[in-house]
Structures are given as structure tokens and as C-alpha cells.
Scaffold this active site. Structure first.
Site, PDB file in Angstrom:
ATOM      1  CE1 TYR A 236     -37.941 110.198  41.580  1.00 28.37           C
ATOM      2  CE2 TYR A 236     -40.167 111.044  41.850  1.00 28.37           C
ATOM      3  CZ  TYR A 236     -39.295 110.111  41.315  1.00 28.37           C
ATOM      4  OH  TYR A 236     -39.764 109.096  40.507  1.00 28.37           O
ATOM      5  CB  CYS A 237     -33.416 114.988  40.860  1.00 23.99           C
ATOM      6  SG  CYS A 237     -32.720 116.243  41.963  1.00 23.99           S
ATOM      7  CB  THR A 238     -29.543 111.863  41.672  1.00 24.34           C
ATOM      8  OG1 THR A 238     -29.966 111.356  40.412  1.00 24.34           O
ATOM      9  CG2 THR A 238     -28.542 110.913  42.305  1.00 24.34           C
TER      10      THR A 238
ATOM     11  CB  ILE B 156     -33.294 109.271  45.280  1.00 21.83           C
ATOM     12  CG1 ILE B 156     -34.367 109.790  44.322  1.00 21.83           C
ATOM     13  CG2 ILE B 156     -33.519 107.793  45.560  1.00 21.83           C
ATOM     14  CD1 ILE B 156     -34.225 109.260  42.910  1.00 21.83           C
TER      15      ILE B 156
END
Length: 607
Positions: free
Chosen positions: A206-208, A237
Site C-alpha cells: 500500500y501507499c498514499t 490509503i
């Protein structure tokens, strides 16, 4: 705004990306410049032959019109447009740092910079990890929590350390891997050095907003067997928090790269802590940065008022401290590493004062290159020999010099009469010079029969100079490696290693070991007049480390290292290596066109 209830006049932010083959980049650039300007949108638009990455702000009504126009192009089919209403930038500093004071539309090579190895072929984006919606991602974590064991599942955070310090996923029974990198381009090195934590696992990334996971997941899958089960949170996210407003399995706030700075859930708990006093704090709006590496750090309002220097946790782990900085500022010498002489370029600074001051952003962007001298040389001598190189690359890189750990005895060559000329012929001193004129000499590798006893006395050479002596110097590697690890730990990070002759052989040996590269964190090597030290560590497949090889051609007058020896070393590297052959002898040439190739190579690693 004339009416707070008129949502069309509200301010907002729009983020989206799309990986696709762009047939006409110039046409797309003209469209974005025209469309965004006419709608009054500010921010960043990045275009490459592989797609687009957009972060812009403006009135919600203008952003919605932009979305409708873009959607009309089939190129953007399936694009996830993330539109959010928000406040305008808090102040000019925040707006400037986040790029919201103007419109910047640029054509770039990469949409996101996964550049640990920029000269290697990038992973195929079509091989990226499978997308999981926010609901699917949540369901996988929920199932793992309900099970007694989730050994086969790992969460991998693809963001920078400062982002993770204010928020991250947490699910009981599930291991979360936080690479703790300063920047995204450091992530591949972490992956290379942590295969054992990823191989054979089901990896949830996951990342932004999702874009960083696209390339990073493809990079992991390119590792082959055992790295197939890679999944990524679609929309990042941001989409997860929209689906689970209470935060779900995400704790804290989501750091964003626009003037909002961070976006939280309804959960009021604060994850971050002040770097200085340790109190609960998660507000990056002050844009406080580490005085060494310029990474964002959390410093509460009270500690900001004290205006004390800041040293991030990564720099602290490398031995840097506020006290060290204060000693440097008042002119006191800091305690050096045992038996290590540090020198750097430019000449009017010491090693410690090379660290950027708080307001000096430009110096923080320069590359830091550790230089390893040749056999029977030392740091100060090599510094002098590379003065021209240092001067010509000073805008993009700083050079740092250290002595090798093996101190060598003083050698002189007794006179040998030439049968034809009746005069002495030698490349070493014919008699011991006065002791006060002598500087210690060092080596990275020594001969198997090397005696490390008293080095103060002069001794006569065993025989005439042997141009192939370097082939017998294979011992001492473990000591040299420990020495370099200590340097990297206490004075790093370094972006690359420049090695000359035997120093190049040492740098090559390190670059051949993936685990060492990940541990030490360097991104490239420059090997000048290099050769292969035949040790088991070199028995590997093609070395996948960006490399620049500089050596004399067949008629290059290098009487120390044969052209074929340097060619053999270059052949061990993957086909992306850069080779410079010259006719200047046993030196590093700095005249055109050689210096232009060196500058071009280094420029690829600048952020």
C-alpha cells in the site's frame, strides 16, 4: 467565496494517474497547459511515454470540468480520479513546497522515480501486482486477524519513513514491513536486501494513492519464482479511508503531497511523536527538516520555539547527533573513527562541516561519493590527484576520501645498473628519504605473506617492480569490508563509490553482493583502472549495479593495470554499464569528451 453554501466555489484537490502508452507527448503537454490554465488550476502535471501523474488544485467546479474533459479521451478509460474538497493552502511556504503557487507541466522519463538502478531496464508495469479494492484489502486483513496464524501474509508499506511516522496499517497476527527509506528511490535496495522476508509470502502493498505500488510491485514480481503473489491497494490509503471513515485497520493520518499535508479518519488518536521531546504530535505543517539529510521531521510547537537543530532518526542511527553539529558550528573537532582519516572536497571544509545547514537545500541535493584510493596510496594523495574532477562536478557531487585499513611498510628500490646505459632504472626511491617527508601508505588488499608488524622502518624491495603484483594481493578483504561498513554507518549515507585501481577492485567486490548493497545503501559505482580480485564473492551472475568503467584503451599508456584486466571487470556487469576508454595513462581523465560522460552518468542519480 461569496457563499459558503455554494459548493461549486469551494476549493478542492484532484489527484489521478494513468499508465498507458502515450502516442503524442507534445500534444498532451499542450492540452494540459491550455486546459489547466483556462480553468485556473495550479499544481503539478508529469507526462512520460508511459502515462501521466497529476496533482492539481482549484475551484471544485473547475476540477470537475477538467475531469469531464479528460474522461472524453479513451486514453484515460478506467482512471481513478480522486477529488476532495478542502481548505486553501495554509500559508505561502506550504503552497510553495507543495507546488501550488503555479502550474508546472513537464515531460519526464519516469512518473515516479524508482531509481535505485536507473541504468537498468525498469520492470514492466504490465507485471504489476493485482489490484485489490479497499473492501477486498480490508477483507484479506480481517480474515487474517480471525485466523490464529497468518505466517504467509505480510503488509509492505511502500512509503517514506516520515509518512509512516504519522499513520500506517496495523492488523493483529499480520507482520507489517516498514522499509524506513528516506525516499522512494531507496526502496529497490531495501527489497534487494530483504528477499528472505518476502519470498514465498502473500504480499499486500500500500501507499498514499496507488502509483508507487504499481512500479514497486512490478519490481518485486520481476524477482521471479517465490515472488508471484503480490497485491496492491487500489486507490491507496486515500480510497481506503473513504470506504472506512473510522480508519478500519489504518491507524493515524495519511500523509499527502499537497497543501493538505495529511488526511485523517474519525479516529482521534495521534500516532506521531515529537522528535525532540517525545510528546504526541503529528503535524508536518511547519515543514521542519533534518539538518543533515533534509528529510521532514516531527517537532512540536514548543520545541520549534527553542530553534534547536534537528537530526532525524535515520541520521541518528548512522551516528550523527545534535552535539556533533554544535561542535562543528563552534569550531571544535568531532571525534573521528579510529584510524580513519576523512577528507572531502571542496578543500576549505572538513568532513563534518560538509553536512548542509538547515536552510541550505541545494547542497542536500548533491550526490555524496565515497572515494577509495589505489594500492600504496592514501586519502590526501588521492584527493590531490582528483582535484580537477572534483572541481568539474562540484555542482552535482561532493567527494569524500578515506585511508584503507592496511598500513604498508616504506619501500625503497636499491639502485640497479642498466647494462646498456650504466645508470639506475627504478620506479621507487633508490634510498630512504628523510622520515619527516614520508606519509603513510595504505592498501585494501595485501599479499598472503603480508606482515602487519612494525611499519615505521624502511625496507628494501624484494626485487624489481612487478607490474602484475596486484594479481597476488587477495588477502585482507574482511578487514577492509568491516572498515567500510563502519564508515557507511557513521558518515553515510553515500550515493555511490568511486574506486581507483585497487580501490576499484574493492568497490567491485562490494557491488557484486546484493545483500551488502542493500545494507550499505549505495546506488552506483565508478571503477577507474579497475581489475577483478578473484574471490568467491565475485562468482555470481551478471552484477546488477549501475556502473561507470573508466580505463585506458589498448594504447592508453596505463602501465599499472592492463587494458584487458579492466575490460574483464566491466564484462561482469549487466549490459547497462557505461564504459569510457581513454589514452591518458593511469589517471582519471577530466577533459572533454570524458568529463561529459562522467557528468551524464552522475546526473541520472540526482533527485
Amino acid at each position: 467565496m461569496s457563499d459558503d453554501n455554494d459548493c461549486t466555489d469551494q476549493y478542492g484537490v484532484l489527484l489521478y494517474y494513468k499508465y498507458a502508452q502515450i502516442p503524442n507527448l507534445e500534444h498532451l503537454l499542450t492540452f494540459y497547459e491550455s486546459n489547466c490554465s483556462s480553468l485556473g488550476l495550479l499544481g503539478r502535471v508529469r507526462l512520460s511515454s508511459h502515462g501521466v501523474n497529476v496533482t492539481v488544485g482549484g475551484k471544485l467546479s473547475s476540477l470537475e470540468r477538467h475531469i469531464e474533459t479528460v474522461k472524453a479521451d479513451s486514453l484515460f478509460e478506467g482512471t481513478d480520479f480522486k477529488l476532495a474538497a478542502c481548505h486553501q493552502p495554509l500559508n505561502d511556504q506550504v503552497a510553495k513546497e507543495c507546488g501550488f503557487t503555479s502550474l508546472s507541466v513537464r515531460i519526464v522519463k519516469e512518473l515516479v522515480t524508482l531509481r535505485s538502478h536507473p541504468l537498468l531496464k525498469p520492470p514492466e508495469i504490465s507485471n504489476a501486482g493485482r489490484h485489490l479494492s479497499a473492501v477486498e484489502f480490508h477483507s484479506v486483513l480481517q480474515n487474517a486477524v480471525n485466523e490464529s496464524s497468518a505466517d504467509g501474509l505480510v503488509l509492505l508499506d511502500a512509503r517514506n519513513l516520515y509518512e509512516t511516522r504519522i499513520g500506517k496499517f496495523h492488523a493483529p497476527n499480520v507482520q507489517t514491513l516498514d522499509p524506513q527509506v528516506r525516499q522512494y528511490s531507496d526502496l529497490p535496495s531495501w527489497i534487494d536486501g530483504n528477499h528472505d522476508q518476502l519470498k514465498g509470502k502473500q504480499i499486500l502493498m500500500y501507499c498514499t494513492g496507488g502509483i508507487r505500488c504499481e512500479m514497486a510491485s512490478a519490481y518485486i514480481k520481476s524477482k521471479g519464482l517465490g515472488f508471484e503473489n503480490v497485491f496492491q491497494l487500489f486507490g491507496g490509503i486515500q480510497r481506503y479511508l473513504e470506504q472506512f471513515p473510522d480508519g478500519g485497520f489504518f491507524r493515524g493520518k495519511n500523509f499527502v503531497f499537497d497543501h493538505r499535508i495529511s488526511v485523517g479518519s474519525s479516529d482521534p488518536n495521534v500516532m506521531g511523536t515529537c522528535l525532540t521531546c517525545g510528546c504526541s504530535f503529528d503535524d508536518y505543517s511547519s515543514r521542519t527538516r533534518c539538518n543533515y539529510c533534509r528529510m521532514l521531521v516531527l517537532v512540536c510547537n514548543s520545541c520549534q520555539n527553542e530553534a534547536a537543530p534537528c537530526v532525524c532518526e535515520l541520521c541518528q542511527q548512522q551516528g550523527k547527533s545534535v552535539r556533533m553539529m554544535q561542535l562543528t558550528e563552534i569550531g571544535e573537532a568531532e571525534t573521528p573513527l579510529p584510524d580513519v582519516e576523512f577528507q572531502n572536497v571542496p578543500f576549505d571544509t572538513t568532513f563534518s562541516s560538509q553536512m548542509p545547514q538547515k536552510e541550505d537545500v541545494r547542497s542536500a541535493r548533491k550526490l555524496r561519493i565515497l572515494c577509495l584510493h589505489g594500492f600504496r596510496q592514501n586519502a590526501s594523495g588521492f584527493k590531490g590527484r582528483t582535484a580537477s574532477l572534483a572541481k568539474k562536478i562540484k555542482r552535482i557531487a561532493d567527494l569524500f576520501f578515506i585511508d584503507a585499513p592496511h598500513e604498508l611498510p616504506y619501500i625503497y628500490q636499491p639502485p640497479v645498473l642498466d647494462q646498456h646505459t650504466n645508470c639506475a632504472s627504478t620506479s621507487l626511491p633508490s634510498s630512504p628519504p628523510p622520515p619527516e617527508n614520508c606519509k603513510k601508505k595504505f592498501a585494501w588488499f595485501v599479499a598472503p605473506n603480508f606482515d602487519s608488524g612494525a611499519m615505521a622502518d624502511w625496507k628494501a624491495a624484494d626485487g624489481p617492480f612487478d607490474p602484475l603484483q596486484y594479481q597476488q594481493q587477495t588477502d585482507g578483504y574482511d578487514i577492509s569490508l568491516a572498515h567500510l561498513k563502519a564508515v557507511f554507518a557513521q558518515e553515510g549515507p553515500f550515493d555511490g563509490i568511486l574506486g581507483f585501481s585497487q580501490g576499484a577492485a574493492m568497490a567491485a567486490l562490494i557491488s557484486a553482493q546484493e545483500k551488502l548493497k542493500g545494507e550499505m545503501g549505495f546506488r552506483f559505482v565508478i571503477l577507474c583502472s579497475g581489475f577483478v580480485v578473484h574471490k568467491k564473492e565475485m562468482d555470481c551472475e551478471l552484477i546488477k549495479c549501475p556502473s561507470l568503467h573508466i580505463y585506458g584503451n589498448e594504447h592508453g599508456k596505463d602501465r599499472q593495470i592492463a587494458n584487458q584486466a579492466s575490460k574483464e571487470l566491466a564484462s561482469l556487469y549487466d549490459g547497462s554499464s557505461v564504459i569510457v576508454e581513454h589514452d591518458c595513462g593511469h589517471i582519471i581523465p577530466t577533459r572533454p569528451p570524458y568529463i561529459d560522460v562522467i557528468k551524464d552518468f552522475l546526473s541520472r542519480f540526482l533527485q
